[in-house]
Design an enzyme around this catalytic site. Structure first.
Site, PDB file in Angstrom:
ATOM      1  N   MET A 169       0.727  11.728  -0.506  1.00 45.27           N
ATOM      2  CA  MET A 169       0.066  12.892   0.119  1.00 45.27           C
ATOM      3  C   MET A 169       0.681  14.176  -0.396  1.00 45.27           C
ATOM      4  O   MET A 169       1.911  14.278  -0.495  1.00 45.27           O
ATOM      5  CB  MET A 169       0.264  12.838   1.636  1.00 45.27           C
ATOM      6  CG  MET A 169      -0.227  11.565   2.273  1.00 45.27           C
ATOM      7  SD  MET A 169       0.144  11.574   4.023  1.00 45.27           S
ATOM      8  CE  MET A 169      -0.494   9.962   4.493  1.00 45.27           C
ATOM      9  N   ASP A 193       1.066   5.271   0.016  1.00 48.36           N
ATOM     10  CA  ASP A 193       0.297   6.467   0.358  1.00 48.36           C
ATOM     11  C   ASP A 193       0.964   7.721  -0.182  1.00 48.36           C
ATOM     12  O   ASP A 193       2.053   8.092   0.260  1.00 48.36           O
ATOM     13  CB  ASP A 193       0.198   6.599   1.886  1.00 48.36           C
ATOM     14  CG  ASP A 193      -0.749   5.579   2.481  1.00 48.36           C
ATOM     15  OD1 ASP A 193      -1.904   5.503   2.028  1.00 48.36           O
ATOM     16  OD2 ASP A 193      -0.326   4.864   3.420  1.00 48.36           O
ATOM     17  N   HIS A 210      -2.600   4.817  -3.102  1.00 50.48           N
ATOM     18  CA  HIS A 210      -3.680   5.606  -2.497  1.00 50.48           C
ATOM     19  C   HIS A 210      -3.304   7.078  -2.640  1.00 50.48           C
ATOM     20  O   HIS A 210      -2.415   7.570  -1.947  1.00 50.48           O
ATOM     21  CB  HIS A 210      -3.797   5.176  -1.015  1.00 50.48           C
ATOM     22  CG  HIS A 210      -4.796   5.951  -0.221  1.00 50.48           C
ATOM     23  ND1 HIS A 210      -4.850   5.864   1.160  1.00 50.48           N
ATOM     24  CD2 HIS A 210      -5.781   6.810  -0.585  1.00 50.48           C
ATOM     25  CE1 HIS A 210      -5.826   6.641   1.599  1.00 50.48           C
ATOM     26  NE2 HIS A 210      -6.401   7.228   0.571  1.00 50.48           N
ATOM     27  N   HIS A 250       0.867  -1.181   0.000  1.00 52.39           N
ATOM     28  CA  HIS A 250       0.000   0.000   0.000  1.00 52.39           C
ATOM     29  C   HIS A 250       0.905   1.233   0.000  1.00 52.39           C
ATOM     30  O   HIS A 250       1.757   1.397   0.872  1.00 52.39           O
ATOM     31  CB  HIS A 250      -0.901  -0.028   1.234  1.00 52.39           C
ATOM     32  CG  HIS A 250      -1.915   1.069   1.272  1.00 52.39           C
ATOM     33  ND1 HIS A 250      -3.094   1.026   0.553  1.00 52.39           N
ATOM     34  CD2 HIS A 250      -1.932   2.247   1.941  1.00 52.39           C
ATOM     35  CE1 HIS A 250      -3.792   2.124   0.787  1.00 52.39           C
ATOM     36  NE2 HIS A 250      -3.109   2.894   1.619  1.00 52.39           N
ATOM     37  N   MET A 266     -11.778   4.754   4.650  1.00 53.70           N
ATOM     38  CA  MET A 266     -10.822   5.311   5.611  1.00 53.70           C
ATOM     39  C   MET A 266     -11.349   5.120   7.037  1.00 53.70           C
ATOM     40  O   MET A 266     -12.443   5.572   7.370  1.00 53.70           O
ATOM     41  CB  MET A 266     -10.585   6.801   5.356  1.00 53.70           C
ATOM     42  CG  MET A 266      -9.860   7.124   4.060  1.00 53.70           C
ATOM     43  SD  MET A 266      -8.332   6.212   3.801  1.00 53.70           S
ATOM     44  CE  MET A 266      -7.364   6.678   5.237  1.00 53.70           C
ATOM     45  N   MET A 275      -3.797  10.707  -1.970  1.00 56.20           N
ATOM     46  CA  MET A 275      -4.449  11.709  -1.116  1.00 56.20           C
ATOM     47  C   MET A 275      -4.007  13.081  -1.631  1.00 56.20           C
ATOM     48  O   MET A 275      -3.228  13.794  -0.993  1.00 56.20           O
ATOM     49  CB  MET A 275      -4.035  11.492   0.346  1.00 56.20           C
ATOM     50  CG  MET A 275      -4.747  10.309   0.980  1.00 56.20           C
ATOM     51  SD  MET A 275      -3.877   9.668   2.403  1.00 56.20           S
ATOM     52  CE  MET A 275      -2.736   8.555   1.592  1.00 56.20           C
TER      53      MET A 275
HETATM   54  C1  DX5 Z   1      -3.451   7.345   6.235  1.00 53.16           C
HETATM   55  C2  DX5 Z   1      -2.941   6.362   5.224  1.00 53.16           C
HETATM   56  C3  DX5 Z   1      -2.886   4.953   5.739  1.00 53.16           C
HETATM   57  C4  DX5 Z   1      -1.895   4.770   6.857  1.00 53.16           C
HETATM   58  C5  DX5 Z   1      -2.107   3.449   7.514  1.00 53.16           C
HETATM   59  O1  DX5 Z   1      -3.604   8.574   5.658  1.00 53.16           O
HETATM   60  O2  DX5 Z   1      -3.781   6.349   4.101  1.00 53.16           O
HETATM   61  O3  DX5 Z   1      -2.635   4.046   4.687  1.00 53.16           O
HETATM   62  O4  DX5 Z   1      -0.586   4.862   6.394  1.00 53.16           O
HETATM   63  O5  DX5 Z   1      -1.250   3.378   8.611  1.00 53.16           O
HETATM   64  P1  DX5 Z   1      -1.722   2.824  10.028  1.00 53.16           P
HETATM   65  O6  DX5 Z   1      -2.064   1.363   9.817  1.00 53.16           O
HETATM   66  O7  DX5 Z   1      -0.545   3.047  10.897  1.00 53.16           O
HETATM   67  O8  DX5 Z   1      -2.938   3.598  10.444  1.00 53.16           O
HETATM   68 ZN    ZN Z   2      -3.666   4.660   2.654  1.00 52.06          ZN
END
Ligand code: DX5
Ligand code: ZN
Length: 223
Positions: free
Chosen positions: A37, A35, A66, A33, A137, A68
């Site tokens: 941002m 992320d 993902h 996964h 989420m 964001m």
């Molecule tokens: C949050 C991210 C998640 C996060 C998950 O904004 O999208 O993917 O990294 O991490 P944990 O499992 O530590 O909440």
């Molecule tokens: Zn995520």
């Protein structure tokens, strides 16, 4: 069926990223996964294309990206070229979500939609049949290591019902605060994919945590 396990690379040690990627390669995890941002859609900046490129170079499992970010349409093609096999955009960041989903799918990736904790499942009613994955989420996006929001169980059930009702093939992914304690109930509620960052990378034995998540069965849980 066992859940798909997707460790979140955001919680990896970036000074030893290759080592952490190889650990996931050798584990029972299914996906990475990733992320992304932008500091605008969420109050944090993670990483961009060069890091994604580095992950792709060493990862031997699919990349579940993902986004964001605001205006994700601008970057979809680039992320798919960099190896995103599942690409999720945020419902809250897309004015023309149906168009965006179909653009992702036309470029060969699975089209995912992430929804924030305040976003109602019913808003997906008219697009669920087009979606390959819904990333629910279970924290407010922006940071790893946050507390799981309990309302996620009932949202997962609502989403599962919507998927069945609309004959959709969408997978349900739970993202944020997932651990070996809440995983069973999430699976019992209808989750197909579990993202875990802190629970995996913050553990002394990450491989064991991944294995526990992979083998936890949901059906025996009594609510
Ligand atoms: C949050 C991210 C998640 C996060 C998950 O904004 O999208 O993917 O990294 O991490 P944990 O499992 O530590 O909440
Ligand atoms: Zn995520």
């Amino acid at each position: 069926m066992s859940p798909i396990i997707a460790p979140s690379i955001l919680s990896a040690d970036f000074s030893y990223l290759k080592k952490d990627i190889e650990m996931i390669n050798s584990s029972e995890a299914d996906w990475f996964h990733v992320d992304v941002m932008d500091g605008v859609f969420v109050p944090n900046i993670s990483f961009g294309f060069p890091v994604m490129d580095a992950i792709k170079k060493y990862a031997t499992k699919p990349l579940d990206v993902h986004l964001m970010i605001v205006d994700p349409d601008k970057y979809i093609e680039k992320f798919i070229k960099l190896g995103a096999q599942v690409l999720s955009v945020h419902y809250e960041a897309c004015t023309h979500l149906h168009r965006t989903i179909h653009a992702i799918k036309s470029m060969g990736a699975q089209g995912g939609v992430a929804i924030n904790p305040h976003t109602n499942i019913a808003l997906l009613d008219d697009v669920i049949a087009d979606i390959d994955l819904v990333c629910l989420m279970s924290v407010n996006p922006g940071f790893g290591g946050q507390k799981f929001i309990q309302n996620t169980y009932s949202k997962t059930e609502q989403l599962k019902n919507l998927i069945l009702q609309k004959n959709s093939n969408a997978k349900i992914e739970i993202d944020g605060g997932v651990d070996v304690l809440n995983a069973k109930l999430l699976i019992a509620s209808g989750a197909d994919v579990l993202v875990a960052g802190n629970a995996v990378f913050g553990a002394p034995q990450p491989l064991e945590v991944i294995s526990k998540l992979k083998h936890c069965k949901g059906l025996s849980i009594i609510k």
